[in-house]
Write an enzyme that holds these catalytic residues in place. Sequence first.
Site, PDB file in Angstrom:
ATOM      1  N   THR A 128      47.171  34.779  62.584  1.00 60.54           N
ATOM      2  CA  THR A 128      48.172  33.753  62.902  1.00 60.54           C
ATOM      3  C   THR A 128      49.600  34.301  62.911  1.00 60.54           C
ATOM      4  O   THR A 128      49.966  35.141  62.088  1.00 60.54           O
ATOM      5  CB  THR A 128      48.069  32.619  61.861  1.00 60.54           C
ATOM      6  OG1 THR A 128      46.726  32.144  61.838  1.00 60.54           O
ATOM      7  CG2 THR A 128      49.011  31.475  62.190  1.00 60.54           C
ATOM      8  N   ASP A 242      33.375  33.073  63.131  1.00 63.03           N
ATOM      9  CA  ASP A 242      32.040  32.475  63.266  1.00 63.03           C
ATOM     10  C   ASP A 242      31.210  32.718  62.009  1.00 63.03           C
ATOM     11  O   ASP A 242      30.477  31.858  61.536  1.00 63.03           O
ATOM     12  CB  ASP A 242      31.280  33.085  64.452  1.00 63.03           C
ATOM     13  CG  ASP A 242      31.814  32.580  65.787  1.00 63.03           C
ATOM     14  OD1 ASP A 242      32.566  31.597  65.796  1.00 63.03           O
ATOM     15  OD2 ASP A 242      31.474  33.210  66.815  1.00 63.03           O
ATOM     16  N   GLU A 366      41.183  28.597  59.148  1.00 60.03           N
ATOM     17  CA  GLU A 366      40.041  29.128  59.920  1.00 60.03           C
ATOM     18  C   GLU A 366      39.770  28.258  61.145  1.00 60.03           C
ATOM     19  O   GLU A 366      38.627  28.089  61.561  1.00 60.03           O
ATOM     20  CB  GLU A 366      38.804  29.295  59.035  1.00 60.03           C
ATOM     21  CG  GLU A 366      39.058  30.340  57.947  1.00 60.03           C
ATOM     22  CD  GLU A 366      37.802  30.977  57.389  1.00 60.03           C
ATOM     23  OE1 GLU A 366      36.720  30.794  57.971  1.00 60.03           O
ATOM     24  OE2 GLU A 366      37.932  31.690  56.371  1.00 60.03           O
TER      25      GLU A 366
HETATM   26  C1  FAD Z   1      47.308  27.807  53.446  1.00 58.20           C
HETATM   27  C2  FAD Z   1      47.011  28.507  54.717  1.00 58.20           C
HETATM   28  C3  FAD Z   1      46.372  29.729  54.715  1.00 58.20           C
HETATM   29  C4  FAD Z   1      46.120  30.406  55.899  1.00 58.20           C
HETATM   30  N1  FAD Z   1      45.543  31.653  55.860  1.00 58.20           N
HETATM   31  C5  FAD Z   1      45.443  32.365  57.019  1.00 58.20           C
HETATM   32  C6  FAD Z   1      44.976  33.709  56.996  1.00 58.20           C
HETATM   33  O1  FAD Z   1      44.613  34.261  55.942  1.00 58.20           O
HETATM   34  N2  FAD Z   1      44.953  34.402  58.149  1.00 58.20           N
HETATM   35  C7  FAD Z   1      45.345  33.854  59.335  1.00 58.20           C
HETATM   36  O2  FAD Z   1      45.301  34.526  60.343  1.00 58.20           O
HETATM   37  N3  FAD Z   1      45.772  32.566  59.388  1.00 58.20           N
HETATM   38  C8  FAD Z   1      45.844  31.815  58.268  1.00 58.20           C
HETATM   39  N4  FAD Z   1      46.296  30.523  58.312  1.00 58.20           N
HETATM   40  C9  FAD Z   1      46.662  29.932  59.595  1.00 58.20           C
HETATM   41  C10 FAD Z   1      45.696  28.873  60.073  1.00 58.20           C
HETATM   42  O3  FAD Z   1      44.515  29.434  60.532  1.00 58.20           O
HETATM   43  C11 FAD Z   1      46.417  28.045  61.131  1.00 58.20           C
HETATM   44  O4  FAD Z   1      47.342  27.240  60.444  1.00 58.20           O
HETATM   45  C12 FAD Z   1      45.509  27.199  61.963  1.00 58.20           C
HETATM   46  O5  FAD Z   1      44.716  27.982  62.791  1.00 58.20           O
HETATM   47  C13 FAD Z   1      46.265  26.175  62.817  1.00 58.20           C
HETATM   48  O6  FAD Z   1      47.368  26.696  63.449  1.00 58.20           O
HETATM   49  P1  FAD Z   1      48.791  25.982  63.296  1.00 58.20           P
HETATM   50  O7  FAD Z   1      48.969  25.689  61.889  1.00 58.20           O
HETATM   51  O8  FAD Z   1      49.793  26.811  63.964  1.00 58.20           O
HETATM   52  O9  FAD Z   1      48.626  24.605  64.019  1.00 58.20           O
HETATM   53  P2  FAD Z   1      48.970  24.299  65.558  1.00 58.20           P
HETATM   54  O10 FAD Z   1      48.161  25.193  66.412  1.00 58.20           O
HETATM   55  O11 FAD Z   1      50.419  24.257  65.755  1.00 58.20           O
HETATM   56  O12 FAD Z   1      48.366  22.846  65.707  1.00 58.20           O
HETATM   57  C14 FAD Z   1      49.097  21.637  65.478  1.00 58.20           C
HETATM   58  C15 FAD Z   1      48.159  20.481  65.767  1.00 58.20           C
HETATM   59  O13 FAD Z   1      47.756  20.513  67.132  1.00 58.20           O
HETATM   60  C16 FAD Z   1      46.347  20.549  67.235  1.00 58.20           C
HETATM   61  N5  FAD Z   1      45.974  21.373  68.377  1.00 58.20           N
HETATM   62  C17 FAD Z   1      46.455  22.595  68.719  1.00 58.20           C
HETATM   63  N6  FAD Z   1      45.865  23.032  69.823  1.00 58.20           N
HETATM   64  C18 FAD Z   1      44.974  22.091  70.197  1.00 58.20           C
HETATM   65  C19 FAD Z   1      44.041  21.971  71.254  1.00 58.20           C
HETATM   66  N7  FAD Z   1      43.907  22.935  72.177  1.00 58.20           N
HETATM   67  N8  FAD Z   1      43.286  20.863  71.303  1.00 58.20           N
HETATM   68  C20 FAD Z   1      43.422  19.890  70.386  1.00 58.20           C
HETATM   69  N9  FAD Z   1      44.284  19.946  69.374  1.00 58.20           N
HETATM   70  C21 FAD Z   1      45.053  21.034  69.288  1.00 58.20           C
HETATM   71  C22 FAD Z   1      45.882  21.152  65.922  1.00 58.20           C
HETATM   72  O14 FAD Z   1      44.559  20.788  65.634  1.00 58.20           O
HETATM   73  C23 FAD Z   1      46.875  20.538  64.978  1.00 58.20           C
HETATM   74  O15 FAD Z   1      46.456  19.250  64.652  1.00 58.20           O
HETATM   75  C24 FAD Z   1      46.516  29.822  57.130  1.00 58.20           C
HETATM   76  C25 FAD Z   1      47.132  28.578  57.138  1.00 58.20           C
HETATM   77  C26 FAD Z   1      47.394  27.923  55.957  1.00 58.20           C
HETATM   78  C27 FAD Z   1      48.092  26.603  56.028  1.00 58.20           C
END
Ligand code: FAD
Lengths: 388, 262
Positions: A128, A242, A366
Amino acid sequence: MAEVNYFLNEEQQMIVELTRQIAREKIIPVRARLDEQEEFPWDLVKDFAQADLFGLFIPEEFGGFGGGCFEMCLALEQLAYGCVGVTTTYAASALGGYPILLFGTDEQKKRYLPDIAAGKKLAAFGLTESGAGSDAAAIQTTAVEEGDYWVLNGSKQWITSGGEAEIYTIIAMTDRHKGPRGASAFIVEKGDPGFSFGKKEKKMGIRSSSTTELFLDNCKIPKDRLLGRRGMGFIIAMRTLDQARPGIGAMGVGLAQAAMDEAIKFARHRIQFGQPVIAFQAIQHMLADMATEIEAARALVYAIARTIDTGIKDMAKLSAMAKLFATDMAMKVTTDAVQVMGGHGYMADYPVEKMMRDAKILQIYEGTNQIQRNVIGQALNKEYAKKA
Amino acid sequence: MDIVVCIKQVPDTATVRFDKEKGTIIREGVQSIINPPDLHALEAGLSLRDQFGGKVTVLTMGPPQAESALRDALSLGADEAVLLSDRAFAAADTLATTYTLLKAIQKIGLPELILCGTHAIDGDTAQVGPGLAARLGWPSITQVAGIEAVEDGAKLLLKRLIDQGYEMVEAELPVLLTCHKTLNTPRVPSLKAKMRAKKAQIPVWSHEDIGAEPDKIGISGSPTWVDSTFVPAFEAKKEMLQGSPEEQVDALIKRLKESGLI
Ligand SMILES: Cc1cc2nc3c(=O)[nH]c(=O)nc-3n(C[C@H](O)[C@H](O)[C@H](O)COP(=O)(O)OP(=O)(O)OC[C@H]3O[C@@H](n4cnc5c(N)ncnc54)[C@H](O)[C@@H]3O)c2cc1C
């Protein structure tokens, strides 16, 4: 009353027994403090290491226990019964280790897996970025080949165990014009030149877990840190997720079970209108739904994890289902557990308010549960196109 | 450093109930556990072994079911286990117990260090550790709350609890220690050790196996007999004082004077 028989073998029963004991004796007594003080659970990491848990999914030849997705699910369920924050630290090390296990060369496996298995080093997974959450393909971090080295530039956001882990799997763009085939995966070690960490984020839940930014500023790593082949970055990331997602579902099952246990204990003793509140049908129905949904989620997670362990290739849909159903269930059950306990449930003196806060992350990391639905939906579309 | 840890299987007193009429413990539904102080002795043994090598042998005398306590100890990482089980050992007091343990330890081969818990939570005599040391002609250090190995493990620097606080004692090996619950934090079992423990063949030794004289073991070797056990009567009466605060205080003072407390 009879329990569902999941026909665990002796080894699997032992894993459940051991992780249950650790949750009860080691995690539960300290979870409130770790949450309140946002303290990284190093003592518990040592306990997990002593118990051989970090090597659960790693083959014996690399110092592990040789378990599969199902064994991981059993352990994660029991540990999450104690605390999802602490369990996130454990799960993240597996998430960082899977890419090496699944795609590493024999050299790379020998170099990294034994330390991960022994719990000497924690691993982490960095995909991310600030502009690339659900849309992982939008990552901006780059890796450029320079002589015998790769040079990485960019930053990663919200990386679990950032700063605490020693081994990081990082996804970076190597050939932007190739689109989804343009990313590659690298192993970056704490201490590599140009590799540093941001501050610890403040969070709603799982507050004992460390979540930080990673900075790659002309980070120079030897050539042999490339994982798999150039261009396989997203494939490696997706295969890793996965493999890991049913485990997040299993954490939901453990967490929900813990919340229900607390709610029932409370409802049997809380007297209102001259009777324990569990005597009210409104409360009983809530509890009945909780118990039924927990068991349904457990059955689904177990069945899917076992199916994955048979060696199927196309597991994305099933894996997404396990995460989606069990973590939505956990959010609902923990919310209802607070409701059953009323104001007491809302107070930090009781563990369910933390459980409700912790549940939320399971629907987000995830891959959000919207993204899980996308994965399932796209798979259905493909399957039915073939049938047409 | 070869170490023998003596452990006992006891009923989990946290869940124990008594049959008041018969004056006995109701064993049904009560879990058997390793005597809690013994877990600290085992932890001390395991960490000394991890530091200096050698092996840890756990030893217990008890009924055949006591084997599960030994398997638990193996799950924590003990190398070997021996069960002393024989009808002839039954109803042993501490004199007969220390003799039996002595004979077993002689058969195992004298170690450099013997570790016991401070006391067993069921019998609560705290005699077995020092008694065993006396039979061996070894020094015993009781109530150990800290162990530091010095001179490459040839000597132990021990913190020993006493009424007023603690004292530091230096001991050369061989020595017997009784370990206090504040000594350390017992480790959790490990998956690999648990697997080994499940499959381990644990030898069961009878009085013949250890060459023990029949009149020194079990009930025949025990000058102490339990005449009867009973649950001490706990009688407390509750009385609520009525009236204004002043009246209540007067009534309380009167009551205290009557009972000779002030
Ligand atoms: C505490 C914590 C730990 C984490 N640890 C890791 C880690 O170790 N490694 C890592 O790589 N990442 C990590 N992450 C990142 C995490 O995987 C992402 O937060 C997650 O994938 C969602 O991305 P975003 O937060 O940017 O949400 P966004 O992508 O900005 O999404 C915002 C909203 O839009 C929705 N949305 C976005 N795109 C679509 C679509 N195409 N269709 C429908 N709805 C959509 C989402 O579901 C969400 O409701 C972590 C996050 C947190 C909060």
